[in-house]
Design a protein around this motif. Structure first.
Motif, short mmCIF file in Angstrom:
data_model
loop_
_atom_site.label_atom_id
_atom_site.label_comp_id
_atom_site.label_asym_id
_atom_site.label_seq_id
_atom_site.Cartn_x
_atom_site.Cartn_y
_atom_site.Cartn_z
N ALA A 185 0.80 -1.15 0.01
CA ALA A 185 0.17 -0.03 0.05
C ALA A 185 0.96 1.32 -0.29
CB ALA A 185 -0.94 -0.07 1.20
N ILE A 186 0.82 1.89 -0.94
CA ILE A 186 1.30 3.32 -1.11
C ILE A 186 0.59 4.63 -1.20
CG2 ILE A 186 3.45 1.89 -2.13
CD1 ILE A 186 2.51 2.96 -4.95
N PRO A 187 1.29 5.65 -1.19
CA PRO A 187 0.45 6.99 -1.34
C PRO A 187 0.13 7.11 -2.99
CG PRO A 187 2.15 7.53 0.23
CD PRO A 187 2.56 6.04 -0.18
N THR A 188 -0.82 7.90 -3.33
CA THR A 188 -0.86 8.12 -4.68
C THR A 188 -1.26 9.42 -4.89
OG1 THR A 188 -2.12 7.34 -6.79
CG2 THR A 188 -3.44 7.35 -4.73
N ASN B 76 -7.87 15.54 -5.71
CA ASN B 76 -7.64 16.43 -4.53
C ASN B 76 -6.45 16.39 -3.70
OD1 ASN B 76 -10.77 16.61 -4.97
ND2 ASN B 76 -10.94 14.51 -3.82
N GLY B 77 -5.52 16.00 -4.42
CA GLY B 77 -4.14 16.15 -3.92
C GLY B 77 -3.65 14.52 -3.53
N LEU B 78 -2.68 14.65 -2.46
CA LEU B 78 -2.23 13.27 -1.96
C LEU B 78 -3.10 12.39 -1.16
CD1 LEU B 78 1.50 13.94 -1.23
CD2 LEU B 78 0.90 12.55 -3.06
N SER B 79 -3.26 11.05 -1.44
CA SER B 79 -4.07 10.19 -0.88
C SER B 79 -3.18 9.20 -0.11
CB SER B 79 -5.27 9.65 -1.80
OG SER B 79 -5.67 8.75 -1.04
N PHE B 80 -3.02 8.91 1.13
CA PHE B 80 -2.56 8.17 2.06
C PHE B 80 -3.26 6.94 2.22
CE2 PHE B 80 -0.65 12.47 2.36
CZ PHE B 80 0.56 12.29 2.31
N PRO B 81 -2.42 5.71 2.19
CA PRO B 81 -3.26 4.52 2.72
C PRO B 81 -3.58 4.56 4.03
CG PRO B 81 -1.15 4.00 2.26
CD PRO B 81 -1.18 5.29 1.81
N GLU B 82 -4.63 3.92 4.51
CA GLU B 82 -5.25 3.85 6.06
C GLU B 82 -5.75 2.65 6.27
OE1 GLU B 82 -7.69 7.04 7.25
OE2 GLU B 82 -6.04 8.66 6.79
N LEU B 83 -5.44 1.76 7.31
CA LEU B 83 -6.00 0.54 7.57
C LEU B 83 -7.58 0.93 8.10
CD1 LEU B 83 -5.53 -2.43 8.05
CD2 LEU B 83 -4.84 -2.02 10.18
N THR B 84 -8.56 0.35 7.35
CA THR B 84 -9.85 0.46 7.84
C THR B 84 -10.46 -1.14 7.83
OG1 THR B 84 -10.00 2.38 6.83
CG2 THR B 84 -12.07 1.30 7.42
N GLY C 137 -7.64 4.29 0.74
CA GLY C 137 -7.20 5.33 0.29
C GLY C 137 -5.68 4.92 -0.47
N GLY C 138 -4.96 5.85 -0.93
CA GLY C 138 -3.79 5.63 -1.80
C GLY C 138 -3.88 4.41 -2.70
N MET C 139 -2.83 3.73 -2.86
CA MET C 139 -2.73 2.64 -3.71
C MET C 139 -2.31 1.25 -3.43
SD MET C 139 -1.06 2.38 -7.76
CE MET C 139 -1.77 4.02 -8.25
N THR C 140 -3.11 0.41 -3.61
CA THR C 140 -2.56 -0.92 -3.16
C THR C 140 -2.16 -2.03 -4.23
OG1 THR C 140 -3.87 -1.00 -1.18
CG2 THR C 140 -3.17 -3.21 -1.54
#
Length: 677
Positions: free
Chosen positions: A169-172, A176-184, A190-193
């Motif tokens: 999982a990495i930011p992308t 709307n700007g940077l999207s960060f991965p979050e554990l849900t 979010g981000g890119m997996t």
């Protein structure tokens, strides 16, 4: 109705690896050849165009789980093919950028004044260069699937970069700007997996080609005269500015051509995605060929696609290289000794050098201790899977349980002494040939010929030995035999292709030109797959060889295409005055070539020939695609066992050690021969 004579021509023309010195004319000629072949085929087959268009407009019937744009099973087949091509381009571009950056770092470390940095870079580069890339892909994939925690316990290796058995999982960047991965819950939002397949493919391709690019960058940096660096230092330039404004621009003349070869090889190696289940173009075309049965259409699609990609890439790099030459930034220079080139890193003062060496020693000692603790001290050497699960170290008990399958494949149990003896005879003949090839080359070929005959008799039986079907051959004996046979038979074919390409008569040079360039433009894995499918379609059933000989034919042609360019370079390097002097002594053309030109050409190009041998050995790891149980396929069969599936890492490490021992020994032999020359 297909014409059998045309199918034979197509199979020989388009089932073919890219030039070590690719040129736009060569690529355009090869692409034109494919277009001509396709045009003739279409004109010679009644309603073939309408049939193909109807096929491409049909519902695909299968889904690509991971693609650049949305693809479903209800979409047309041509849209699915475009999605596979987009995946190939995406992987190749990302791996090329990452490999360039990592290769530059490794090259800098290997040129460092720190002995520890040089050792670290060598320990990274040598194992990567001397093991097959497909084996590295399997190792990374097994590591991601079996040895990493679930998503809820993911490892954060960098800020907002998480590793788990779901992938990476990495930011992308979004609108709307940077999207960060979050554990849900149990997964990331979010981000890119990146899926495990895509992550393993990127890791494997990036590190494998970064190891080659590191050596290219190192040689290019060393080609810059030390006077240029001294002058820049005298002007007060710091290390970064010296590298950016002085060293790297001048090194580009050496770096760009061989780097182009590596990028082209990376594009071809992206086709290995099919081995780990990532849906690239080759995977989609393979599915198309299996469903429609039109092997010619699938072959032409892959050949045209990779020729186009290689043409675009080589053309872009050639234009960039030419622009650098015109601007005067890439000047030729003479390589200097390594000890002289080390002076450009005197930016590190002695106290910092000592502190860095101590810090690296501490970190290296920590890593070595953990590696030894895992692989030796806490390892399980014998026992059951339950004992391995209870331990914290490596499970070498899996190797103890499956070693016979890995080393001998499915060869009959009571006759295991025969492949062992056959492999020993072949290995001893190779050692004998390597020892005497420099002084008495005429003794090398007969010894290998006899050893191959003895190997075939021991493996297959006959003459008082029980017969063993060829489909039961496997393991390490099969890998070594395919390597030796492909190299041994490719030598005369490669020499013949080199001579034909150098011929002033177009009737010889044009076909040789086409065969060499087209064979080296197509991925090796598709060549093996294509030969396995095409030959049964174009030959009568009684003449169709089994999969062993089909795979051997593909390996021979792949190796021959590379050897042809090596031989051609060696022949061109022989001074023309040698032949003229021999002609004045009354020698005819055959004597001049056999006694004067060829021995010198082989002597000049021997290191490159041995490097081609190393590549041929690594190429044998791809024969699993046609169903042969070589040592890699046998390892895959061993780790598929549900009881030992969690310990695939140990199995692939064991196989990697086998390949490393063989390939590294050959590479060292080539260097030793070069020093003796």
């Amino acid at each position: 109705m297909d014409r059998w004579w045309f199918n034979v021509f197509v199979a020989r023309a388009v089932t073919t690896r890219i030039s070590d010195a690719p040129r736009s004319k060569a690529m355009i000629g090869a692409a034109a050849l494919v277009i001509v072949i396709l045009t003739i085929y279409v004109l010679s087959s009644g309603g073939y165009v309408s049939d193909v268009l109807a096929l491409l407009r049909q519902r695909a019937g299968f889904q690509i789980p991971e693609s650049v744009f949305a693809v479903s099973a209800s979409d047309a087949l041509y849209w699915t093919l475009l999605a596979g091509l987009a995946n190939t381009v995406r992987v190749a571009l990302a791996a090329a950028v990452l490999a360039t950056l990592i290769g530059l770092v490794l090259a800098t470390l290997r040129l460092s004044a720190f002995p520890g940095f040089r050792l670290l870079a060598g320990l990274v580069i040598e194992p990567l260069r001397n093991t097959p890339v497909v084996l590295q892909l399997f190792l990374w994939y097994g590591l991601l699937i079996n040895n990493l925690p679930a998503a809820r316990n993911a490892v954060e290796i960098l800020p907002s970069v998480f590793l788990s058995n779901r992938g990476v999982a990495i930011p992308t960047i979004t609108m709307n700007g940077l999207s960060f991965p979050e554990l849900t819950g149990f997964n990331f939002t979010g981000g890119m997996t990146l899926s495990p397949e895509l992550a393993a493919l990127l890791f494997g391709l990036t590190l494998f080609h970064a190891s080659y690019l590191a050596e290219i960058f190192r040689a290019g940096i060393m080609s810059v005269p030390s006077g240029q660096i001294d002058a820049a230092q005298a002007l007060g330039m710091r290390f970064y500015r010296r590298m950016r404004l002085v060293v790297l621009p001048q090194a580009l003349n050496f770096i760009i051509p061989p780097s182009t070869n590596q990028f082209l090889a990376l594009v071809k190696n992206s086709s290995l995605a099919v081995a780990i289940g990532f849906p690239d173009l080759v995977a989609v075309v393979s599915t198309l060929m299996n469903r429609s049965g039109d092997a010619v259409l699938g072959t032409v699609i892959v050949v045209a696609a990779f020729l186009g990609l290689n043409l675009l890439l080589s053309g872009a790099l050639a234009l960039y290289h030419r622009s650098q030459m015109l601007r005067g930034k890439a000047s030729l220079s003479v390589s200097l000794p390594v000890s002289v080139q080390m002076e450009w890193q005197d930016w590190i003062k002695t106290p910092w050098r000592k502190a860095g060496t101590i810090a690296l020693g501490v970190v290296g000692g920590f890593l070595v201790w953990h590696l030894l603790n895992w692989s030796v001290f806490q390892a399980v050497w014998t026992g059951s899977p339950e004992e391995c699960r209870a331990a914290d170290g490596a499970c070498w008990a899996m190797i103890a349980e499956k070693y016979r399958l890995i080393l001998l494949g499915s060869y009959p149990f009571g006759l295991g002494w025969r492949p062992v003896l056959a492999t020993a005879v072949l290995a001893l003949s190779l050692i004998f040939a390597a020892r005497f090839v420099r002084r008495k080359p005429l003794l090398a070929l007969p010894s290998i010929s006899v050893a191959i005959a003895v190997w075939y008799w021991l493996m297959g039986g006959g003459l008082s030995l029980p017969t063993v079907n060829i489909v039961l051959w496997g393991g390490l004996p099969l890998t070594i035999a395919l390597s030796v046979l492909s190299i041994f038979l490719a030598l005369p074919i490669g020499l013949a292709l080199a001579l034909a390409r150098m011929s002033p008569r177009r009737i010889f040079s044009v076909p040789a030109y086409a065969v060499i360039d087209v064979f080296r433009a197509v991925p090796q894995i598709f060549l093996l797959f294509g030969v396995a499918i095409l030959l049964p379609h174009i030959l009568p059933a009684a003449w169709t060889p089994d999969k062993f000989w089909r795979a051997l034919f593909a390996l021979i042609m792949i190796t021959s295409a590379y050897l042809a360019e090596v031989f051609r370079a060696g022949l061109l390097a022989v001074p023309p005055g040698q032949a003229e002097a021999a002609r004045t002594l009354g020698m005819n053309r055959v004597m001049i070539f056999g006694l004067i030109v060829l021995p010198q050409a082989v002597r000049i190009s021997w290191p490159a020939i041995v490097n081609t041998f190393v590549g041929a050995i690594k190429d044998t790891s791809l024969v699993f695609i046609v169903g042969l149980m070589d040592v890699l396929a046998a390892t895959k069969a061993a780790v598929v066992d549900p009881s030992w599936r969690l310990y695939s890492l140990e199995g692939y490490c064991f196989t990697a050690l086998i390949y490393f021992a063989i390939c590294y020994s050959l590479a060292r032999y080539a260097r030793r021969f070069e020093r003796l020359r």
